[in-house]
Scaffold this active site. Structure first.
Site, PDB file in Angstrom:
ATOM      1  N   ARG A 170       0.832  -1.212   0.000  1.00  0.00           N
ATOM      2  CA  ARG A 170       0.000   0.000   0.000  1.00  0.00           C
ATOM      3  C   ARG A 170       0.867   1.262   0.000  1.00  0.00           C
ATOM      4  O   ARG A 170       0.435   2.313  -0.427  1.00  0.00           O
ATOM      5  CB  ARG A 170      -0.875   0.043   1.267  1.00  0.00           C
ATOM      6  CG  ARG A 170      -2.012  -0.938   1.293  1.00  0.00           C
ATOM      7  CD  ARG A 170      -2.652  -0.979   2.673  1.00  0.00           C
ATOM      8  NE  ARG A 170      -3.175   0.283   3.155  1.00  0.00           N
ATOM      9  CZ  ARG A 170      -4.392   0.767   2.880  1.00  0.00           C
ATOM     10  NH1 ARG A 170      -5.205   0.084   2.105  1.00  0.00           N
ATOM     11  NH2 ARG A 170      -4.783   1.913   3.387  1.00  0.00           N
ATOM     12  N   ARG A 174       9.851   5.620  -3.168  1.00  0.00           N
ATOM     13  CA  ARG A 174      10.227   6.531  -4.253  1.00  0.00           C
ATOM     14  C   ARG A 174      11.687   6.931  -4.160  1.00  0.00           C
ATOM     15  O   ARG A 174      12.168   7.195  -3.065  1.00  0.00           O
ATOM     16  CB  ARG A 174       9.433   7.840  -4.161  1.00  0.00           C
ATOM     17  CG  ARG A 174       7.974   7.702  -4.284  1.00  0.00           C
ATOM     18  CD  ARG A 174       7.361   9.077  -4.533  1.00  0.00           C
ATOM     19  NE  ARG A 174       5.920   8.931  -4.464  1.00  0.00           N
ATOM     20  CZ  ARG A 174       5.188   9.311  -3.424  1.00  0.00           C
ATOM     21  NH1 ARG A 174       5.765   9.897  -2.398  1.00  0.00           N
ATOM     22  NH2 ARG A 174       3.891   9.117  -3.441  1.00  0.00           N
ATOM     23  N   ARG A 247      -8.899  -6.345  13.186  1.00  0.00           N
ATOM     24  CA  ARG A 247      -8.159  -5.521  14.134  1.00  0.00           C
ATOM     25  C   ARG A 247      -9.055  -4.361  14.513  1.00  0.00           C
ATOM     26  O   ARG A 247      -9.814  -3.825  13.688  1.00  0.00           O
ATOM     27  CB  ARG A 247      -6.872  -4.975  13.502  1.00  0.00           C
ATOM     28  CG  ARG A 247      -5.835  -6.013  13.244  1.00  0.00           C
ATOM     29  CD  ARG A 247      -5.353  -6.713  14.481  1.00  0.00           C
ATOM     30  NE  ARG A 247      -4.490  -5.858  15.303  1.00  0.00           N
ATOM     31  CZ  ARG A 247      -4.027  -6.216  16.494  1.00  0.00           C
ATOM     32  NH1 ARG A 247      -4.372  -7.377  17.032  1.00  0.00           N
ATOM     33  NH2 ARG A 247      -3.234  -5.404  17.172  1.00  0.00           N
ATOM     34  N   ARG A 278       0.050   5.651  16.535  1.00  0.00           N
ATOM     35  CA  ARG A 278       0.266   6.987  15.962  1.00  0.00           C
ATOM     36  C   ARG A 278      -0.457   8.040  16.785  1.00  0.00           C
ATOM     37  O   ARG A 278      -1.344   7.733  17.582  1.00  0.00           O
ATOM     38  CB  ARG A 278      -0.165   7.050  14.491  1.00  0.00           C
ATOM     39  CG  ARG A 278      -1.536   6.497  14.193  1.00  0.00           C
ATOM     40  CD  ARG A 278      -1.772   6.385  12.670  1.00  0.00           C
ATOM     41  NE  ARG A 278      -3.050   5.756  12.384  1.00  0.00           N
ATOM     42  CZ  ARG A 278      -3.482   5.402  11.184  1.00  0.00           C
ATOM     43  NH1 ARG A 278      -2.742   5.623  10.118  1.00  0.00           N
ATOM     44  NH2 ARG A 278      -4.664   4.830  11.016  1.00  0.00           N
ATOM     45  N   GLU A 304      -3.592   6.671  19.069  1.00  0.00           N
ATOM     46  CA  GLU A 304      -4.308   5.513  18.521  1.00  0.00           C
ATOM     47  C   GLU A 304      -3.648   4.222  18.989  1.00  0.00           C
ATOM     48  O   GLU A 304      -2.438   4.066  18.873  1.00  0.00           O
ATOM     49  CB  GLU A 304      -4.281   5.606  16.987  1.00  0.00           C
ATOM     50  CG  GLU A 304      -5.029   4.491  16.295  1.00  0.00           C
ATOM     51  CD  GLU A 304      -5.135   4.708  14.773  1.00  0.00           C
ATOM     52  OE1 GLU A 304      -5.176   5.867  14.318  1.00  0.00           O
ATOM     53  OE2 GLU A 304      -5.173   3.695  14.067  1.00  0.00           O
ATOM     54  N   TYR A 352      -9.977  -4.785   2.771  1.00  0.00           N
ATOM     55  CA  TYR A 352      -9.296  -3.583   3.260  1.00  0.00           C
ATOM     56  C   TYR A 352      -9.473  -2.477   2.210  1.00  0.00           C
ATOM     57  O   TYR A 352      -8.512  -2.040   1.590  1.00  0.00           O
ATOM     58  CB  TYR A 352      -7.824  -3.953   3.469  1.00  0.00           C
ATOM     59  CG  TYR A 352      -6.936  -2.970   4.207  1.00  0.00           C
ATOM     60  CD1 TYR A 352      -7.383  -1.740   4.652  1.00  0.00           C
ATOM     61  CD2 TYR A 352      -5.612  -3.306   4.461  1.00  0.00           C
ATOM     62  CE1 TYR A 352      -6.538  -0.879   5.318  1.00  0.00           C
ATOM     63  CE2 TYR A 352      -4.757  -2.458   5.132  1.00  0.00           C
ATOM     64  CZ  TYR A 352      -5.224  -1.245   5.554  1.00  0.00           C
ATOM     65  OH  TYR A 352      -4.372  -0.393   6.208  1.00  0.00           O
ATOM     66  N   ASP A 354     -10.197   1.250   0.690  1.00  0.00           N
ATOM     67  CA  ASP A 354     -10.100   2.667   1.020  1.00  0.00           C
ATOM     68  C   ASP A 354     -11.453   3.324   0.703  1.00  0.00           C
ATOM     69  O   ASP A 354     -12.298   2.728   0.029  1.00  0.00           O
ATOM     70  CB  ASP A 354      -8.989   3.323   0.193  1.00  0.00           C
ATOM     71  CG  ASP A 354      -7.607   2.905   0.686  1.00  0.00           C
ATOM     72  OD1 ASP A 354      -7.465   2.631   1.882  1.00  0.00           O
ATOM     73  OD2 ASP A 354      -6.686   2.853  -0.154  1.00  0.00           O
TER      74      ASP A 354
END
Ligand code: UDP
Length: 369
Positions: A170, A174, A247, A278, A304, A352, A354
């Site tokens: 995901r 770069r 989860r 996070r 979180e 999963y 988006d």
């Protein structure tokens, strides 16, 4: 009598509700929570739109979906650039030249790719079989050890060699200086929050919140020709074939008497010692909230925490491994026999997805009805 009963007022439910209403169908949307918008729900606290169920950044390559959401909200130009905090060391995400420079002092793309190649060769992976091997193949062992291994273990509650490769794919890798977390043509946050957007999607639709489908199932189903169900597929069948694994996440929210806590919307804590995954500082998702605090002297943060789902918790992420994949297929067979019930969305399809994929799937489904 309704043509469709839609169970769940999240993005899937709101999209099908809008489309079916617009072709003249009579719709009832219910949600067991006392609000609409599912997990994209935002709530104003101290003038800040707080993402109550975790950070949601809309991003898509699908022009149809992007044009579609513009009908219901104005989007700002927020670009997600999270940071990783590993024991106090800060790294840029996703993995890019800034990350490689901080990790190894690499200055050119060639230096960075040589380093990754060296580390990959040393481990000798030919075809990655799991998340650990996939991560090392993509970015080498140093980045895997500091920025992926422990974060993933916290997030998924499983070691990286027991997780599928697709999860780490995901994230972009770069060899350019670009901290944009997504490879998407379009990205942003709805101005005024997601709740406002979903409210616009549901305009003119009969919506009842605080209604538990399972408590009133017989009566609700009697009054609708077709049901569109967006909750967990295993819950629909009363877990008769066993529990699918999910989860869950929970949040510890805090309002601070300072204008700027971490200078960024998202900071991931990638070491094992920090118990949260996070910290979100919600004000940075929207603009015009300057850090000197002239407009907003306070800030709202959310820590979180990730945990295994058990009854009573909210399911967030499907655990799409082989074992759960097989169980889902068995539930899907049951679902196919449930005439007049359509299963959709992240929980209904155990994928999963988006946000943009959820909307795309909903638009596709409506075409078939
Ligand atoms: N990940 C990681 N380190 C990070 C961020 C992500 O190892 O700092 C891994 C982790 O396994 C996570 C996956 O990448 O589950 C996908 O991350 P993404 O940000 O897409 O997850 P989401 O925002 O949906 O929770």
């Amino acid at each position: 009598m309704y043509d469709y009963l839609i169970v769940g007022a999240g993005l899937y439910g709101a999209t099908v509700a809008r489309e079916l209403t617009d072709v003249g169908k009579k719709i009832l949307v219910i949600d067991k929570r006392n609000h609409i918008a599912g997990n994209v729900y935002t709530e104003k606290v101290e003038g800040i739109n707080v993402h109550i169920y975790g950070p949601h950044i809309f991003h898509t390559n699908d022009k149809t979906v992007w044009s579609y959401v513009q009908r219901f909200a104005e989007f700002n130009r927020f670009t997600n650039s999270p940071l990783a905090n590993y024991k106090g060391e800060l790294y840029s995400l996703p993995f890019n030249m800034y990350t490689f420079n901080k990790m190894w002092g690499a200055v050119t793309p060639e230096e960075a790719s040589t380093k990754i190649e060296e580390q990959r060769k040393a481990v000798g992976i030919v075809k990655p079989k799991n998340l650990e091997e996939q991560a090392i193949t993509l970015v080498g062992t140093d980045i895997y050890e500091k920025l992926i291994k422990e974060y993933t273990q916290k997030q998924w509650g499983r070691p990286c060699d027991q997780l599928p490769t697709y999860i780490i794919k995901r994230l972009p890798v770069r060899l350019t200086f670009d901290n944009n977390y997504f490879n998407a043509l379009y990205q942003g946050i709805p101005v005024g929050g997601y709740t406002k957007m979903v409210n616009n999607m549901l305009s003119g639709v009969d919506v009842r919140t605080g209604v538990d489908f399972f408590e009133h199932k017989d009566e609700l189903m009697k009054n609708a020709k077709t049901v569109i169900y967006t909750g967990s597929i295993d819950a629909y069948f009363n877990y008769s074939l066993g529990n699918l694994e999910y989860r869950s996440v929970c949040f510890e929210n805090e309002t601070l008497n300072k204008p700027n806590f971490q200078g960024n919307a998202v900071v991931n804590y990638t070491d094992a010692e920090t118990p949260w995954t996070r910290i979100i500082e919600h004000k940075w998702f929207e603009f015009g909230k300057d850090e000197e605090g002239k407009n907003l002297p306070k800030t709202v943060i959310s820590r979180e925490y990730s945990s295994e789902w058990k009854p009573g918790l909210e399911p967030y992420y499907p655990v799409n491994d082989d074992k759960n994949g097989k169980l889902y297929e068995a539930y899907k067979e049951l679902a196919a026999k449930e005439l007049n019930v359509i299963f959709g969305g992240r929980l209904g399809e155990y994928k999963y997805y988006d946000m943009d994929q959820v909307i795309a799937m909903a638009l596709e489904k409506v075409k078939t009805l």
